[in-house]
Design a protein around this motif. Sequence first.
Motif, PDB file in Angstrom:
ATOM      1  N   ASP A  17      32.844  40.406  47.515  1.00  9.24           N
ATOM      2  CA  ASP A  17      33.785  40.053  47.200  1.00  9.24           C
ATOM      3  C   ASP A  17      34.784  38.394  48.388  1.00  9.24           C
ATOM      4  O   ASP A  17      35.371  38.635  47.795  1.00  9.24           O
ATOM      5  CB  ASP A  17      34.771  41.419  47.710  1.00  9.24           C
ATOM      6  N   ASP A 359      36.244  36.509  38.305  1.00  9.71           N
ATOM      7  CA  ASP A 359      36.098  37.934  39.476  1.00  9.71           C
ATOM      8  C   ASP A 359      34.734  38.653  38.515  1.00  9.71           C
ATOM      9  O   ASP A 359      35.064  39.696  37.682  1.00  9.71           O
ATOM     10  CB  ASP A 359      37.354  38.882  39.449  1.00  9.71           C
ATOM     11  N   SER A 361      31.925  40.663  39.778  1.00  6.03           N
ATOM     12  CA  SER A 361      32.428  41.501  40.056  1.00  6.03           C
ATOM     13  C   SER A 361      33.165  42.526  39.626  1.00  6.03           C
ATOM     14  O   SER A 361      33.075  43.787  38.805  1.00  6.03           O
ATOM     15  CB  SER A 361      32.376  41.391  41.524  1.00  6.03           C
ATOM     16  N   ALA A 362      34.354  42.321  39.193  1.00  6.77           N
ATOM     17  CA  ALA A 362      34.953  43.585  39.110  1.00  6.77           C
ATOM     18  C   ALA A 362      35.118  43.003  37.351  1.00  6.77           C
ATOM     19  O   ALA A 362      35.983  44.008  36.476  1.00  6.77           O
ATOM     20  CB  ALA A 362      37.032  42.635  39.395  1.00  6.77           C
ATOM     21  N   LYS A 364      36.898  40.838  35.276  1.00  7.38           N
ATOM     22  CA  LYS A 364      38.315  40.528  35.222  1.00  7.38           C
ATOM     23  C   LYS A 364      38.319  38.842  35.707  1.00  7.38           C
ATOM     24  O   LYS A 364      37.173  38.275  35.898  1.00  7.38           O
ATOM     25  CB  LYS A 364      39.494  40.793  36.267  1.00  7.38           C
TER      26      LYS A 364
END
Length: 373
Positions: A17, A359, A361-362, A364
């Motif tokens: 992250d 983002d 990894s999320a 979003k």
Amino acid sequence: MGDSAIIFFVYTLSSNDTKASLKVVHKHGPCSKLNQDKTIAAPTPTEILLQDQSRVKSIHSRLSNPKTSGENDVKVIDATTIPAKDGSVVGSGSYIVTVGLGTPQKELSLIFDTGSDITWTQCQPCATICYKQMEQIFDPSQSTSYTNISCSSSICSSLTSATGITPGCASSTCVYGIQYGDSSFSVGFFGAEKLTLTPTEAFNNIYFGCGQNNQGLFGGSAGILGLGINVGGTKLAISASVFSTAGAIIDSGTTITWLPPAAYSELRASFRNLMSNYPLTSALGTLDTCYDFSSYSTISVPKIGFFFSSGIEVDIDVSGVFFASSISQVCLAFAGNSDAADLLIFGNVQQKTLEVFYDGSAGKVGFAPGGCS
């Protein structure tokens, strides 16, 4: 477009992250190094819209016919094989970023493309051909952090879904191939390398293509940085199902925003009503709501915003409402898809002055106003 077309983004590049930001500039704007090369002509508004149509057609075609088994893919046998069919979207994006690649790092200007799933740059020894680019072509043999990806790795296998073409193998090294909707292409070895964004932000083992055979409309850039991620104050009476039927993507490489037919019809009717004091003029390519402002010193522009299911509204800056060929042909920078099943594409004109956060990894994406002047 000039400096007003600058966007900033934050994107998650690794699983821990860690986030980083880069300055994104228009490829033919005054801040672009590519603009200094006067032999590379900027496309006309008509040419931009034609490229846009090709890109959108390719995106819709790819996403409406997803490959699951790869049985119809064209196999890339070695680094000199040219892919024989479209595998992704058009590569001639409008925005570029400058990054450092390798150790010691080499500065490269790459097309910033949120609609493409693979990053690649031209590499020495250019076994077949390399097109003209601004910076010196990257030489992996001179980098201490470069490693090849083996043919047997899962990373190599995943290229089928990213490019639409089954990867090949040469000397135990994974060979990628990608062809875009305008017949531009890149073929070469797949590897991992250190990517440097700023003096204090760098990422190791970023997967990328080391192109040995590259041809197309890449405008002097060194390749593509692929970051593929899956009016007037009155809310228009458009059912949410109109947008959920096919879904939507945000794409830095598509110029205007392409809406579902029903949504565009409502937007156009409302916009024309609010702009009824100004004279309509001839269409500009796919843009059918155009005005002649040559007799006006000031104009009043209706507010346009996007509403999301979470209740968030993203307002479009006035610079993102129009696309113009001249003061006498200024057009609403939206178009309608030909089919309700085609996904909405949020283009780069509407992203002007927005700070866009990706983002990965999320899963979003976020927006903030006032990202640039």
